[in-house]
Design a protein around this motif. Structure first.
Motif, PDB file in Angstrom:
ATOM      1  N   PRO A  25     -17.488 -40.208  -4.873  1.00 56.39           N
ATOM      2  CA  PRO A  25     -18.958 -40.182  -4.823  1.00 56.39           C
ATOM      3  C   PRO A  25     -19.507 -40.975  -3.631  1.00 56.39           C
ATOM      4  O   PRO A  25     -19.051 -42.081  -3.354  1.00 56.39           O
ATOM      5  CB  PRO A  25     -19.377 -40.837  -6.137  1.00 56.39           C
ATOM      6  N   VAL A  26     -20.453 -40.359  -2.942  1.00 54.87           N
ATOM      7  CA  VAL A  26     -21.158 -41.021  -1.840  1.00 54.87           C
ATOM      8  C   VAL A  26     -22.653 -40.794  -2.021  1.00 54.87           C
ATOM      9  O   VAL A  26     -23.072 -39.918  -2.778  1.00 54.87           O
ATOM     10  CB  VAL A  26     -20.689 -40.505  -0.453  1.00 54.87           C
ATOM     11  N   ASP A  27     -23.440 -41.573  -1.316  1.00 58.82           N
ATOM     12  CA  ASP A  27     -24.892 -41.427  -1.387  1.00 58.82           C
ATOM     13  C   ASP A  27     -25.419 -40.461  -0.337  1.00 58.82           C
ATOM     14  O   ASP A  27     -26.440 -39.818  -0.540  1.00 58.82           O
ATOM     15  CB  ASP A  27     -25.565 -42.784  -1.234  1.00 58.82           C
ATOM     16  N   LEU A  28     -24.727 -40.415   0.790  1.00 52.88           N
ATOM     17  CA  LEU A  28     -25.093 -39.477   1.847  1.00 52.88           C
ATOM     18  C   LEU A  28     -23.938 -39.318   2.811  1.00 52.88           C
ATOM     19  O   LEU A  28     -22.902 -39.969   2.668  1.00 52.88           O
ATOM     20  CB  LEU A  28     -26.376 -39.896   2.572  1.00 52.88           C
ATOM     21  N   VAL A  29     -24.126 -38.431   3.803  1.00 59.79           N
ATOM     22  CA  VAL A  29     -23.060 -38.097   4.747  1.00 59.79           C
ATOM     23  C   VAL A  29     -23.614 -38.139   6.165  1.00 59.79           C
ATOM     24  O   VAL A  29     -24.735 -37.696   6.414  1.00 59.79           O
ATOM     25  CB  VAL A  29     -22.495 -36.685   4.448  1.00 59.79           C
ATOM     26  N   PHE A  30     -22.802 -38.664   7.096  1.00 62.47           N
ATOM     27  CA  PHE A  30     -23.075 -38.570   8.526  1.00 62.47           C
ATOM     28  C   PHE A  30     -22.082 -37.587   9.133  1.00 62.47           C
ATOM     29  O   PHE A  30     -20.900 -37.629   8.803  1.00 62.47           O
ATOM     30  CB  PHE A  30     -22.869 -39.907   9.242  1.00 62.47           C
TER      31      PHE A  30
END
Length: 157
Positions: A25-30
């Motif tokens: 799980p991550v909060d966002l992606v670059f």
């Protein structure tokens, strides 16, 4: 905040899928460019907020060449790096980072992972999932920013 970081995926979507599974799980992606439509794939498939930039292979991309992103009280410069000639050193890139008073610079282009601190600035390149260089396996990064503390790691597939 937990951020998955990709660059130089070059359309190899199955590597992105593998990396997303490993990342958890991550909060966002670059996505630091080459190929920027892969950022759209991540957004549409995984429903994450994605910040992307165009790279030297993204000729017809609508993505900007760089972005200054403010998260958790930190400024992050996201760029592909080719415009700063990062294959020949980081001087031009770090000049830009200082102009923007950024705390972190995320870039790609070299296909070599980099995770170092210099003069209080995190220099972070996740490497490449598609065409790794510098004797590494395919790599991606994880950035964590919590209560002003920055943690970073490079992960192999």
């Amino acid at each position: 905040m937990r951020i998955a970081v990709f660059s130089d995926t070059h359309g190899f979507l199955h590597f992105i899928d593998n990396a997303m599974e490993i990342a958890g799980p991550v909060d966002l992606v670059f996505h630091a460019g080459d190929v920027s439509p892969d950022a759209d794939y991540i957004r549409e498939t995984y429903r994450y907020r994605v910040y992307g930039v165009s790279g030297n292979c993204d000729t017809f991309s609508d993505y900007p060449g760089e972005r200054l992103i403010k998260l958790e009280g930190k400024k992050i410069l996201l760029t592909h790096g080719h415009a700063y000639r990062v294959k020949y050193g980081y001087d031009k890139l770090l000049t830009r980072v200082k102009e923007l008073s950024a705390d972190i610079v995320v870039f790609g282009h070299t296909h070599c992972p980099e995770n170092v601190w210099a003069n209080g600035i995190l220099i972070f390149n996740p490497g490449s999932l598609a065409f790794p260089r510098c004797g590494k396996r395919p790599t991606f990064g994880i950035l964590e920013i919590n209560e002003g503390e920055i943690k970073s790691s490079i992960n192999e597939l």
